[in-house]
Structure formats: C-alpha cells, structure tokens
Write a protein that holds these residues in place. Sequence first.
Motif, PDB file in Angstrom:
ATOM      1  N   PHE A  59       0.882  -0.954   0.122  1.00 25.16           N
ATOM      2  CA  PHE A  59      -0.275  -0.039  -0.123  1.00 25.16           C
ATOM      3  C   PHE A  59       0.966   1.326  -0.001  1.00 25.16           C
ATOM      4  CE2 PHE A  59      -2.570  -3.258   1.886  1.00 25.16           C
ATOM      5  CZ  PHE A  59      -3.958  -3.069   1.306  1.00 25.16           C
ATOM      6  N   GLU A  60       1.122   2.046  -1.158  1.00 30.86           N
ATOM      7  CA  GLU A  60       1.773   3.132  -1.101  1.00 30.86           C
ATOM      8  C   GLU A  60       0.925   4.160  -0.877  1.00 30.86           C
ATOM      9  OE1 GLU A  60       4.190   5.131  -4.808  1.00 30.86           O
ATOM     10  OE2 GLU A  60       4.230   2.937  -4.737  1.00 30.86           O
ATOM     11  N   PHE A  61       1.743   5.242  -0.330  1.00 28.48           N
ATOM     12  CA  PHE A  61       0.934   6.657  -0.398  1.00 28.48           C
ATOM     13  C   PHE A  61       2.093   7.603  -0.405  1.00 28.48           C
ATOM     14  CE2 PHE A  61       2.768   5.877   4.425  1.00 28.48           C
ATOM     15  CZ  PHE A  61       3.452   6.972   4.474  1.00 28.48           C
ATOM     16  N   LYS A  62       1.748   8.928  -0.708  1.00 25.25           N
ATOM     17  CA  LYS A  62       2.386  10.173  -0.861  1.00 25.25           C
ATOM     18  C   LYS A  62       2.072  11.345   0.292  1.00 25.25           C
ATOM     19  CE  LYS A  62       3.837  13.380  -4.218  1.00 25.25           C
ATOM     20  NZ  LYS A  62       3.679  13.940  -5.817  1.00 25.25           N
ATOM     21  N   ASN A  63       3.076  11.738   0.881  1.00 18.95           N
ATOM     22  CA  ASN A  63       2.920  12.902   1.856  1.00 18.95           C
ATOM     23  C   ASN A  63       2.597  14.119   0.968  1.00 18.95           C
ATOM     24  OD1 ASN A  63       2.851  14.762   3.589  1.00 18.95           O
ATOM     25  ND2 ASN A  63       4.672  14.436   4.673  1.00 18.95           N
ATOM     26  N   THR A  64       1.167  14.533   1.090  1.00 18.06           N
ATOM     27  CA  THR A  64       0.681  15.808   0.186  1.00 18.06           C
ATOM     28  C   THR A  64       0.633  16.876   1.203  1.00 18.06           C
ATOM     29  OG1 THR A  64      -1.661  14.987   0.574  1.00 18.06           O
ATOM     30  CG2 THR A  64      -0.659  14.224  -1.400  1.00 18.06           C
ATOM     31  N   GLY A  65       1.046  16.781   2.386  1.00 16.13           N
ATOM     32  CA  GLY A  65       0.898  17.734   3.291  1.00 16.13           C
ATOM     33  C   GLY A  65       2.070  18.548   3.442  1.00 16.13           C
ATOM     34  N   LYS A  66       2.400  19.525   4.229  1.00  9.71           N
ATOM     35  CA  LYS A  66       3.331  20.379   4.526  1.00  9.71           C
ATOM     36  C   LYS A  66       4.246  20.225   5.680  1.00  9.71           C
ATOM     37  CE  LYS A  66       0.542  24.024   2.627  1.00  9.71           C
ATOM     38  NZ  LYS A  66      -0.077  25.463   2.895  1.00  9.71           N
ATOM     39  N   THR A  95       7.082   9.541  -0.835  1.00  9.09           N
ATOM     40  CA  THR A  95       6.403   8.512  -1.056  1.00  9.09           C
ATOM     41  C   THR A  95       6.859   7.421  -0.011  1.00  9.09           C
ATOM     42  OG1 THR A  95       7.307   7.269  -2.659  1.00  9.09           O
ATOM     43  CG2 THR A  95       5.396   8.726  -3.194  1.00  9.09           C
ATOM     44  N   ALA A  96       5.994   6.440   0.738  1.00 10.34           N
ATOM     45  CA  ALA A  96       6.153   5.366   1.548  1.00 10.34           C
ATOM     46  C   ALA A  96       5.440   4.247   1.220  1.00 10.34           C
ATOM     47  CB  ALA A  96       6.296   5.994   2.871  1.00 10.34           C
ATOM     48  N   THR A  97       5.764   3.242   1.894  1.00 10.55           N
ATOM     49  CA  THR A  97       4.903   1.906   1.703  1.00 10.55           C
ATOM     50  C   THR A  97       4.581   1.208   3.161  1.00 10.55           C
ATOM     51  OG1 THR A  97       5.994   1.710  -0.370  1.00 10.55           O
ATOM     52  CG2 THR A  97       4.893  -0.288   0.642  1.00 10.55           C
ATOM     53  N   VAL A  98       3.362   0.695   3.010  1.00 13.50           N
ATOM     54  CA  VAL A  98       2.832  -0.120   4.013  1.00 13.50           C
ATOM     55  C   VAL A  98       2.713  -1.299   3.454  1.00 13.50           C
ATOM     56  CG1 VAL A  98       1.156  -0.778   5.853  1.00 13.50           C
ATOM     57  CG2 VAL A  98       1.805   1.715   5.603  1.00 13.50           C
TER      58      VAL A  98
END
Length: 134
Positions: A59-66, A95-98
Amino acid sequence: MKAIKMSIVVCVLGLMSFTVLPTSSKSIDSIKDANGITWKSESIDLGEIPQNKPKEVDFEFKNTGKTAVVITNVKASCGCTATDYTKTPVQPGATATVKATYNAAAKGAFSKTVTVTTNADDAPKVLSFKGTVI
C-alpha cells in the motif's frame, strides 16, 4: 398586550441576529493541508493466489501535506498477516509503503484489513485486500 407581544418579537429577532465568530484565524482547509496522505490504493484485489505461498501486498502513499508524516502504528486484522512499514518520517512530497504479507495457508476466499495510524490523521486509515487461495 400588543406592546408585550411586540417586545417579545423584537427580542427574538434580536437574539437571532447574533453570529458566532471563529476562535482561530486559521481556516479548516489550511489545517487540513498541514498534514496529508494520499493513498495510491486503499483496497487491493489480489485475484487468485497459490496456496502455501505467502503473498506480499504493498500500500503506497504520498505525503501531500506540508509537514513530515510519521506512521505510529500498523495492525493487521489477524495473525495470518504480517506487516512492515516505513519507520522514518516521510517528508512532504515523498512516498512510503505499508506492506502486508498474507500467509495463504487455507484454500478459499479471504478478505483482510490493515489499520494504519499516523500523525497526519485523527482517525486510523483502514486498508483492505482480498482474493482467493487456490
């Protein structure tokens, strides 16, 4: 009698005219944008997978915050699923992964979840995967 009714109407209308002002100068959108995660997929269908061969799900995600995002906990829905995740802070734009590794020991359909807790959201995110062991 008319004077009393008129006074009540004026009081009610007067009370209705009060407004509630925000206690903070920050808008809700700016608070929400301070931390954020965008998941590539929150649910994955693995289709058919072979029995007795563990299957890894990313499950990949991207940090879209600040600000940096830190994963504080990852918990699988059962003992048949092992988890791993990025332990270092995920900087804005990165990006990071779980990872979830499902032990496909029993034949048949399955549906599992992985609950991810971060500093970016008040509520944990529940990710899911499903398939059929053949």
